[in-house]
Design an enzyme around this catalytic site. Sequence first.
Site, PDB file in Angstrom:
ATOM      1  CB  CYS A 133      -4.479  -1.812   4.328  1.00 54.99           C
ATOM      2  SG  CYS A 133      -3.740  -2.078   5.974  1.00 54.99           S
ATOM      3  CD  GLU A 164      -2.543   1.170   2.755  1.00 50.00           C
ATOM      4  OE1 GLU A 164      -3.475   1.975   2.894  1.00 50.00           O
ATOM      5  OE2 GLU A 164      -2.233   0.312   3.620  1.00 50.00           O
ATOM      6  CE  LYS A 214      -7.136   1.496   3.458  1.00 52.07           C
ATOM      7  NZ  LYS A 214      -5.918   1.882   4.229  1.00 52.07           N
TER       8      LYS A 214
END
Length: 550
Positions: free
Chosen positions: A151, A41, A115
């Site tokens: 994540c 990330e 994300k």
Amino acid sequence: MRIALCQLNSIMGDTAGNADVVKKTVSSFSDPKPELAVFPELFLEGYPPRDLLEHEWFIAQSAQAVDELCAFSKNVPETGILIGAARKSDASVGKGLTNSAILIHNGSVVFQQDKCLLPTYDVFDESRYFDPAESTDVFEFKGETLGITICEDAWNSGKMWARRYYDLDPVEDLVSKGATLLINVSGSPFHMGKQQIRFNLMQSHAKRHNRRFVFVNQVGGNDELVFDGTSLVFDSSGNLIASLPAFEESVVIADTNSVGEPPNEILSESDSIESIRGALVLGLYDYVSKCGFKGVLIGLSGGIDSAVTCALACDALGAENVLGITMPSRYSSEGSISDSEKLARNLGVKIITIPIESPFSSFLEVLRPSFSHLEEDVTEENLQARVRGNILMAFSNKFGYLLLSTGNKSEMAVGYCTLYGDMNGGLSVISDLPKTRVYELARHMNAEGERIPTAIIEKPPSAELRPDQKDQDSLPPYETLDTILQLFIEELRSRDEIIEQGIPASTVDWVLTALTRSEYKRRQSAPGLKVTPKAFGSGRRFPIAARYRF
């Protein structure tokens, strides 16, 4: 699919340098080359880049790095590059920036997944910078339908938590859209127990959805955060295909079509203290090297905290890059001086002795006209700590060494430390280790031979700022103190709930009051390496000028 898990250590802000790491890594693959290389990330910016993200010039540098990787990718058409990067968006409202995973192949960005879940708890503050994804999509690539998450997107499984933070489960959403291979690019920092939690979580996704699952995590120390890596690949039954090492860079090519082995626990209980040592060593090494210091120096008191800090520094940097300074006073015991000297011999560290009687006496003389009618108290004790702090900072300035602060979490919590004295330093290595854990780590580091003198471990801890002083004259027993702190800070228990554990109310009240009164000290302390679920620092934000009841 043959996937290269690129568990590498990026530098925050160095977009060009991080892009070069990607190029060198992908160029190094021999035939048959992997079909996909996966990086963590925000690898291009380094995670977390914090307020760098608010500057247009920095985002422009990131975009330039992406363009360079696109041009580079024409030379490696066999391999797609999946990497985390900050991306400008066309949204008419919001921040105009997304935390994205981009797939680069044959000259261009062929797919981008933003994300979805932006954490704002503990050390995370992503809504400050990013807008969440507007949607999730899958992407066909080299015979697989990729479902890519970033994540936190993988941390909202309803099967793992009693209470979820978000309505959406992006992994579940991608599976419903036909993903055949799940990939999570991550910047997941370490704390005690985190590796096992992560292992269980990623394995549960594989089992629950009957999909192969690839997890690639950042490794390295970035300011107070330490990233352990420990990247993983599971087959669709939750068996382990690949597991990368903790606390070191690693690039492994895994075939996701392989059948994995039934996994054991990733960490046994006996290994947990070693993971703490590994985190502190990595965090210390990266802080020193990324900040450009020549070495480190430590004030050696003959106590357990400075001894453990010194041993960790030797593990991280080599004894030749560590300088110990012992500064005896009129109250220093002979044992403390000899214990410091023995520690230095055991570790191979150069040690310098500078007695502080002369400057301490000078301070007393200067202050005598104003203080002559008053009893001696903590003021005179703190003067000694501040004399030492000045000497240490002089060495730091003169030789370009980073001064390591040696306070532990127990002392920092209740203010058993001196501002501009023993709190001086550029990095506090063990500030997130309770005192009882410091002793545990010392014994662990002595497992194969005495590095830290046994006398240091066995003697009662003392600041040695007045005659016959012992820590337990001023503090509850460390076992009790650390229990209260864990219950209150990490488990968020109330005063009454802590008392129900059998701890006297007077002791609980003293600790909680001292904790509150010391907030102003901690706000001025050096950055400390985070190894517990809740550390002092950016992840714990309490007001100073406040009045509240427990």
